[in-house]
Design a protein around this motif. Structure first.
Motif, PDB file in Angstrom:
ATOM      1  N   ASP A 241      56.720 -78.517  76.673  1.00  0.00           N
ATOM      2  CA  ASP A 241      55.844 -77.352  76.825  1.00  0.00           C
ATOM      3  C   ASP A 241      56.647 -76.080  77.052  1.00  0.00           C
ATOM      4  O   ASP A 241      56.316 -75.011  76.509  1.00  0.00           O
ATOM      5  CB  ASP A 241      54.880 -77.570  77.997  1.00  0.00           C
ATOM      6  CG  ASP A 241      53.861 -78.679  77.721  1.00  0.00           C
ATOM      7  OD1 ASP A 241      53.680 -79.031  76.539  1.00  0.00           O
ATOM      8  OD2 ASP A 241      53.270 -79.188  78.686  1.00  0.00           O
TER       9      ASP A 241
ATOM     10  N   LYS B  69      57.378 -84.061  79.223  1.00  0.00           N
ATOM     11  CA  LYS B  69      56.247 -83.230  78.780  1.00  0.00           C
ATOM     12  C   LYS B  69      56.446 -81.769  79.180  1.00  0.00           C
ATOM     13  O   LYS B  69      56.180 -80.849  78.396  1.00  0.00           O
ATOM     14  CB  LYS B  69      54.944 -83.753  79.374  1.00  0.00           C
ATOM     15  CG  LYS B  69      53.702 -82.998  78.889  1.00  0.00           C
ATOM     16  CD  LYS B  69      52.440 -83.573  79.477  1.00  0.00           C
ATOM     17  CE  LYS B  69      51.197 -82.883  78.903  1.00  0.00           C
ATOM     18  NZ  LYS B  69      51.232 -81.425  79.045  1.00  0.00           N
ATOM     19  N   GLU B  70      56.940 -81.549  80.416  1.00  0.00           N
ATOM     20  CA  GLU B  70      57.128 -80.176  80.894  1.00  0.00           C
ATOM     21  C   GLU B  70      58.186 -79.436  80.077  1.00  0.00           C
ATOM     22  O   GLU B  70      58.052 -78.246  79.794  1.00  0.00           O
ATOM     23  CB  GLU B  70      57.509 -80.202  82.369  1.00  0.00           C
ATOM     24  CG  GLU B  70      56.374 -80.677  83.289  1.00  0.00           C
ATOM     25  CD  GLU B  70      56.792 -80.711  84.746  1.00  0.00           C
ATOM     26  OE1 GLU B  70      57.720 -79.961  85.109  1.00  0.00           O
ATOM     27  OE2 GLU B  70      56.206 -81.489  85.521  1.00  0.00           O
TER      28      GLU B  70
ATOM     29  N   GLY C   3      56.890 -76.508  72.273  1.00  0.00           N
ATOM     30  CA  GLY C   3      56.642 -77.582  71.321  1.00  0.00           C
ATOM     31  C   GLY C   3      57.569 -77.571  70.121  1.00  0.00           C
ATOM     32  O   GLY C   3      57.315 -78.266  69.119  1.00  0.00           O
TER      33      GLY C   3
ATOM     34  N   TYR D  96      63.577 -79.177  71.599  1.00  0.00           N
ATOM     35  CA  TYR D  96      63.431 -80.132  72.699  1.00  0.00           C
ATOM     36  C   TYR D  96      63.971 -81.537  72.396  1.00  0.00           C
ATOM     37  O   TYR D  96      64.297 -82.296  73.301  1.00  0.00           O
ATOM     38  CB  TYR D  96      61.973 -80.234  73.151  1.00  0.00           C
ATOM     39  CG  TYR D  96      61.014 -80.917  72.209  1.00  0.00           C
ATOM     40  CD1 TYR D  96      61.065 -82.302  71.976  1.00  0.00           C
ATOM     41  CD2 TYR D  96      59.992 -80.206  71.577  1.00  0.00           C
ATOM     42  CE1 TYR D  96      60.175 -82.935  71.136  1.00  0.00           C
ATOM     43  CE2 TYR D  96      59.089 -80.843  70.730  1.00  0.00           C
ATOM     44  CZ  TYR D  96      59.186 -82.211  70.508  1.00  0.00           C
ATOM     45  OH  TYR D  96      58.302 -82.841  69.671  1.00  0.00           O
TER      46      TYR D  96
END
Length: 421
Positions: A204, A200-201, A208, A213
């Motif tokens: 972010d 998640k980090e 996004g 990512y």
């Protein structure tokens, strides 16, 4: 936990350490220069040490992810199905960092940082100037693995935006690496829960942007699968009240619960009465927060995962209504998740087997290491209690050689770098 190493004379040595909540203790070493490190050979050595310690005292074996170790795991499972063989979390996370560091956008930044660093350290005037304007700080910081060194070194640099990007991506994983690499707190109950956070980090940190990512998340997921999501990892994840009380939906996660039931099926194979007691009576009490589990103090005591929080102490305090489950929880939540303590033992071997003492046979070296390593352990435990001691840093510069001189992937003494591969 067990690991293999080659000394300056290219003698191959295996060692085995024992870990508990008190820390890591050196138990045994074996010279195996004349024998191939086959799965059978590793299994026989581990089995002999299990017999020495007592099978009833052994919950798991921790090694790196090498193919021969995984083969040994299968052999052990046939004889001792109730002892779990797990992959070292430190080694696995290092492989994640290595994979991410190999992606084109990050590899370019790392290569540029190495070139700049090599230039600075190769010219004494430039190095002196750098130290003058940074209050005598060094760029190079040796870590326990090559990619820990890369992170620690980049952290000391603020030269360009690309470095900041690397830090944003590497930092969440290195936080977990620090946790699993340390001996001061059993980490098995935290690995699965904490490794979910970096995903998640990182998403972010990259705004996004799926194209940016996705390759990174895929590397983390691929390296994690089959290594950090075993029956032992997921059961300790559920039985760690820090995660269970924070996420009410955890107990309903079919992926987690299916594996947890498999764990109890393995642990109580042949004893259906105890298995029934644990699975159908005691586990539901914990999941539904019944009896002592529902007290306000029980909820407050596991709200924060800090240096004072110990899930085994929590179970000892609030698990009185579930004696079988409490015993299991305390035992598996007391486990380490890495073989780092075993790997750090090689520096002791290297210190003893110097040029002046290079004729020591394996048995004498084992005895010397037994005394020195375990004495050092007691001293390190004392120092860690007195101040916050960084375990991720290495005692020498072997893992940082490629940041000092242009020498490829080997260090100047030809000594293998722990954690690579």
């Amino acid at each position: 936990m067990t690991d293999a190493w080659s000394d300056r004379k290219r003698r191959s040595i295996m060692n085995l350490c024992v870990n508990s909540k008190m820390g890591t203790v050196f138990l045994s070493s074996k010279e195996c220069s004349d024998e191939a490190h086959t799965s059978q050979h590793i299994y026989e050595y581990v089995e002999s040490c299990i017999q020495e310690v007592g099978p009833e005292h052994v919950v798991q074996i921790v090694t790196d992810n090498a193919t021969n170790n995984m083969g040994a795991a299968k052999l052990l499972k046939e004889k001792r199905p109730k002892i779990f063989w797990t992959s070292s979390a430190t080694h696995t996370i290092n492989l994640m960092l290595e994979g991410i560091g190999g992606l084109p956008r990050f590899k370019k930044i790392l290569d540029q940082a190495k070139q700049l660093t090599i230039f600075i350290y190769a010219h004494h005037k430039t190095l002196s100037m750098m130290r003058k304007f940074t209050n005598k700080r060094d760029i190079i910081r040796s870590g326990v693995t090559r990619f820990a060194s890369a992170y620690l070194t980049l952290q000391s640099s603020t030269f360009w935006a690309g470095v900041a990007l690397c830090l944003k991506v590497f930092s969440p994983l290195v936080k977990v690496l620090r946790m699993v690499d340390a001996d001061w707190k059993p980490s098995m109950g935290f690995v699965y829960g904490e490794i979910k956070k970096p995903k998640k980090e990182i998403i972010d940190a990259l705004g996004g942007n799926k194209k940016a990512y996705e390759p990174i998340i895929n590397i983390i997921s691929k390296k994690m699968k089959g290594r950090l999501d075993s029956k032992l990892h997921l059961t300790t994840y559920l039985l760690n009240p820090y995660y269970h009380y924070k996420d009410p939906q955890l107990q309903h996660d079919p992926e987690v619960m299916d594996v947890v039931l498999e764990f109890f099926d393995t642990l109580f194979a042949g004893d259906l009465e105890v298995q029934k007691q644990v699975v159908t009576i005691e586990l539901p009490k914990y999941k539904k927060k019944m009896d002592r589990f529902g007290r306000e103090l029980a909820v407050k005591a596991c709200e924060v995962n800090d240096c004072d929080y110990d899930p085994t102490t929590w179970w000892g305090t609030f698990g009185g209504a579930t004696p079988h489950l409490t015993k299991i929880a305390i035992r598996i939540l007391s486990l380490t998740s890495s073989s780092s303590g075993c790997e750090r033992n090689w520096s002791t071997f290297e210190g003893i087997h110097t040029k002046k003492r290079n004729r020591l046979d394996a048995s004498k070296m084992k005895n010397f290491v037994y005394v020195q390593f375990n004495a050092n352990l007691m001293e390190k435990n004392k120092k860690r209690k007195e101040r916050n001691m960084e375990m991720l840093l290495a005692n020498d510069s072997h893992t940082a050689q490629e940041w000092i001189v242009d020498c490829g992937d080997c260090d100047e003494d030809g000594v293998g770098i722990v954690g690579d591969g």
